[in-house]
Write an enzyme that holds these catalytic residues in place. Structure first.
Site, PDB file in Angstrom:
ATOM      1  N   ARG A 174      11.558  -5.897   5.165  1.00 34.19           N
ATOM      2  CA  ARG A 174      11.364  -4.505   4.759  1.00 34.19           C
ATOM      3  C   ARG A 174      12.318  -3.558   5.495  1.00 34.19           C
ATOM      4  O   ARG A 174      12.562  -3.701   6.680  1.00 34.19           O
ATOM      5  CB  ARG A 174       9.918  -4.093   5.064  1.00 34.19           C
ATOM      6  N   LYS A 188       0.822  -1.218   0.000  1.00 35.44           N
ATOM      7  CA  LYS A 188       0.000   0.000   0.000  1.00 35.44           C
ATOM      8  C   LYS A 188       0.854   1.265   0.000  1.00 35.44           C
ATOM      9  O   LYS A 188       0.638   2.165  -0.802  1.00 35.44           O
ATOM     10  CB  LYS A 188      -0.907   0.048   1.241  1.00 35.44           C
ATOM     11  N   ARG A 190      -9.670   0.534   8.460  1.00 40.39           N
ATOM     12  CA  ARG A 190      -9.125  -0.791   8.749  1.00 40.39           C
ATOM     13  C   ARG A 190     -10.125  -1.653   9.485  1.00 40.39           C
ATOM     14  O   ARG A 190      -9.828  -2.808   9.795  1.00 40.39           O
ATOM     15  CB  ARG A 190      -7.899  -0.625   9.633  1.00 40.39           C
ATOM     16  N   ARG A 228      11.410  -0.924  10.761  1.00 38.86           N
ATOM     17  CA  ARG A 228      10.371  -0.429  11.654  1.00 38.86           C
ATOM     18  C   ARG A 228      10.269  -1.323  12.886  1.00 38.86           C
ATOM     19  O   ARG A 228      10.376  -2.532  12.790  1.00 38.86           O
ATOM     20  CB  ARG A 228       9.032  -0.425  10.921  1.00 38.86           C
ATOM     21  N   ARG A 254      -0.349  -8.719  13.537  1.00 34.80           N
ATOM     22  CA  ARG A 254      -0.915  -7.795  12.545  1.00 34.80           C
ATOM     23  C   ARG A 254      -1.666  -8.559  11.448  1.00 34.80           C
ATOM     24  O   ARG A 254      -2.705  -8.108  10.959  1.00 34.80           O
ATOM     25  CB  ARG A 254       0.187  -6.930  11.933  1.00 34.80           C
TER      26      ARG A 254
HETATM   27  P1  ADP Z   1       1.050  -1.884   7.738  1.00 37.14           P
HETATM   28  O1  ADP Z   1      -0.010  -1.612   6.735  1.00 37.14           O
HETATM   29  O2  ADP Z   1       2.311  -2.391   7.141  1.00 37.14           O
HETATM   30  O3  ADP Z   1       0.578  -2.709   8.895  1.00 37.14           O
HETATM   31  P2  ADP Z   1       0.865   0.867   8.743  1.00 37.14           P
HETATM   32  O4  ADP Z   1       1.992   1.811   8.749  1.00 37.14           O
HETATM   33  O5  ADP Z   1      -0.293   1.163   7.874  1.00 37.14           O
HETATM   34  O6  ADP Z   1       1.518  -0.533   8.417  1.00 37.14           O
HETATM   35  O7  ADP Z   1       0.294   0.715  10.247  1.00 37.14           O
HETATM   36  C1  ADP Z   1       1.125   0.424  11.338  1.00 37.14           C
HETATM   37  C2  ADP Z   1       0.289   0.270  12.613  1.00 37.14           C
HETATM   38  O8  ADP Z   1      -0.400   1.506  12.913  1.00 37.14           O
HETATM   39  C3  ADP Z   1      -0.831  -0.781  12.539  1.00 37.14           C
HETATM   40  O9  ADP Z   1      -0.358  -2.081  12.822  1.00 37.14           O
HETATM   41  C4  ADP Z   1      -1.803  -0.248  13.606  1.00 37.14           C
HETATM   42  O10 ADP Z   1      -1.373  -0.593  14.909  1.00 37.14           O
HETATM   43  C5  ADP Z   1      -1.686   1.253  13.463  1.00 37.14           C
HETATM   44  N1  ADP Z   1      -2.715   1.760  12.516  1.00 37.14           N
HETATM   45  C6  ADP Z   1      -2.501   2.269  11.277  1.00 37.14           C
HETATM   46  N2  ADP Z   1      -3.668   2.607  10.687  1.00 37.14           N
HETATM   47  C7  ADP Z   1      -4.649   2.299  11.579  1.00 37.14           C
HETATM   48  C8  ADP Z   1      -6.072   2.387  11.579  1.00 37.14           C
HETATM   49  N3  ADP Z   1      -6.743   2.851  10.512  1.00 37.14           N
HETATM   50  N4  ADP Z   1      -6.753   1.973  12.673  1.00 37.14           N
HETATM   51  C9  ADP Z   1      -6.116   1.502  13.729  1.00 37.14           C
HETATM   52  N5  ADP Z   1      -4.783   1.374  13.818  1.00 37.14           N
HETATM   53  C10 ADP Z   1      -4.050   1.771  12.753  1.00 37.14           C
END
Ligand code: ADP
Ligand code: ZN
Length: 206
Positions: free
Chosen positions: A122, A13, A88, A153, A164
């Site tokens: 990554r 994404k 999400r 990260r 996750r």
């Molecule tokens: P990835 O898609 O690789 O898991 P992101 O950078 O999008 O990584 O998200 C990292 C973390 O941030 C998620 O595992 C979650 O804990 C939190 N997060 C991100 N977006 C949301 C969301 N829309 N709702 C709740 N938690 C979120």
């Protein structure tokens, strides 16, 4: 254009979002990036977010929805936006419906079995955020775009990734059906190289 990018962690994404935001001239809004910058800055939101992110759990909907709502109210979102990592959960999607009308939802589909390797390998640029994979870095530790330092990260370790992925299956995957029923869903095969995936997204978005 008002676009949402959907996909499991590691589906690509973020990588596609940067490129799509440029092509369609819309702001790239990543909730993950917003949380990480709050964590870095030591803000109250960052403190809350960190406790969930470290465990591979979702930040509570109330917190996340409020942040996105305020962000979308800003001037630069008037003509569209690209949401990366939001919504999400179905609750987040319903909340979003209340304050904005999404036009296209791009679902980047990658077999679950490939995601662990993608994420644990990554490396991200600490300056510009570009993503890389160790398999293609040939040992390099600096960003090919800006020469920033590449880091892993904190939540990209095997244990956190495993939660996750479970969270994705339980809470985020149902959004594919949610948006499918609304007739705004675009499915893209994400199991290819960056260029091919980008081209198949833009071919379908027009
Ligand atoms: P990835 O898609 O690789 O898991 P992101 O950078 O999008 O990584 O998200 C990292 C973390 O941030 C998620 O595992 C979650 O804990 C939190 N997060 C991100 N977006 C949301 C969301 N829309 N709702 C709740 N938690 C979120
Ligand atoms: Zn960089």
């Amino acid at each position: 254009m008002k676009i949402v990018l959907l996909g499991a962690p590691g589906a690509g994404k973020g990588t596609q979002a940067v490129r799509l935001a440029e092509k369609y001239s819309v702001p790239h809004i990543s909730t993950g990036d917003i949380f990480r910058s709050n964590i870095k800055g030591g803000t109250p939101i960052g403190l809350v977010a960190k406790s969930y992110i470290d465990k591979g759990q979702l930040v509570p909907d109330e917190v996340t929805v409020q942040i996105v709502k305020e962000r979308l109210e800003q001037d630069d979102c008037k003509n569209g936006y690209l949401l990366d990592g939001f919504p999400r959960t179905v609750a987040q999607a319903k909340a979003l419906d209340e304050f904005s009308e999404v036009e296209k939802v791009v679902n980047i589909d990658v077999p679950l079995s490939k995601l662990m390797r993608r994420i644990t390998g990554r490396r991200v640029c600490s300056k510009c955020g570009e993503s890389y994979h160790v398999d293609y870095l040939n040992g390099s530790l600096s960003c090919g775009k800006c020469e920033g330092e590449l880091i892993q990260r904190a939540d990209d370790n095997e244990e956190t990734v495993s939660s996750r992925l479970d969270v994705y299956t339980a809470q985020t995957a149902p959004l594919v059906e949610y948006y499918g029923e609304k007739g705004v869903l675009v499915n893209v095969d994400g199991d290819g190289n960056i260029e091919d995936v980008f081209n198949s997204i833009t071919a379908q978005l027009g």
